[in-house]
Design a protein around this motif. Structure first.
Motif, PDB file in Angstrom:
ATOM      1  N   TRP A 245      -9.691  63.970  41.232  1.00 43.07           N
ATOM      2  CA  TRP A 245     -10.476  63.026  42.018  1.00 43.07           C
ATOM      3  C   TRP A 245     -11.339  62.150  41.136  1.00 43.07           C
ATOM      4  CZ3 TRP A 245     -10.446  60.779  46.508  1.00 43.07           C
ATOM      5  CH2 TRP A 245      -9.730  61.349  47.536  1.00 43.07           C
TER       6      TRP A 245
ATOM      7  N   PHE B  38      -9.092  59.477  40.089  1.00 44.53           N
ATOM      8  CA  PHE B  38      -8.720  58.656  41.236  1.00 44.53           C
ATOM      9  C   PHE B  38      -9.830  57.675  41.610  1.00 44.53           C
ATOM     10  CE2 PHE B  38      -8.682  58.147  45.914  1.00 44.53           C
ATOM     11  CZ  PHE B  38      -7.485  57.455  46.030  1.00 44.53           C
ATOM     12  N   ARG B  39     -11.075  58.111  41.540  1.00 43.62           N
ATOM     13  CA  ARG B  39     -12.194  57.291  41.988  1.00 43.62           C
ATOM     14  C   ARG B  39     -12.762  56.377  40.906  1.00 43.62           C
ATOM     15  NH1 ARG B  39     -12.845  56.071  46.817  1.00 43.62           N
ATOM     16  NH2 ARG B  39     -15.054  55.876  46.492  1.00 43.62           N
TER      17      ARG B  39
ATOM     18  N   LYS C  62     -13.071  53.504  38.010  1.00 44.85           N
ATOM     19  CA  LYS C  62     -12.524  52.152  37.912  1.00 44.85           C
ATOM     20  C   LYS C  62     -11.551  52.028  36.747  1.00 44.85           C
ATOM     21  CE  LYS C  62     -16.566  50.097  40.006  1.00 44.85           C
ATOM     22  NZ  LYS C  62     -17.762  49.288  39.826  1.00 44.85           N
TER      23      LYS C  62
END
Length: 70
Positions: free
Chosen positions: A42, A45-46, A48
């Motif tokens: 995660w 994934f989150r 930038k």
């Protein structure tokens, strides 16, 4: 008719035996490893960018834990 109204909802109310086995501990370890990998994924994934993701991970752990001394 619901089982609650027929008083047939209490089939499994016997005593419970709690024991810690090796297979049970393996299961707990597998759950924790899966959770850790998911949390790590995660972050990527989150974020930038990949650089930002690695920056977050470095911020989670103190520098002395990441150094390997021989």
């Amino acid at each position: 008719m619901p089982l609650l109204l027929q008083n047939k909802n209490r089939n499994n109310i016997g005593e419970i035996e709690v024991s810690f086995t090796v297979s049970g501990m393996k299961t707990i370890i597998h759950i924790l490893v899966t959770f850790s990998i998911t949390c790590l994924a995660w972050i990527f994934f989150r974020a930038k960018s990949i650089t930002e993701a690695f920056g977050y991970i470095q911020g989670c752990f103190p520098i002395y834990l990441l150094k390997v001394s021989i």
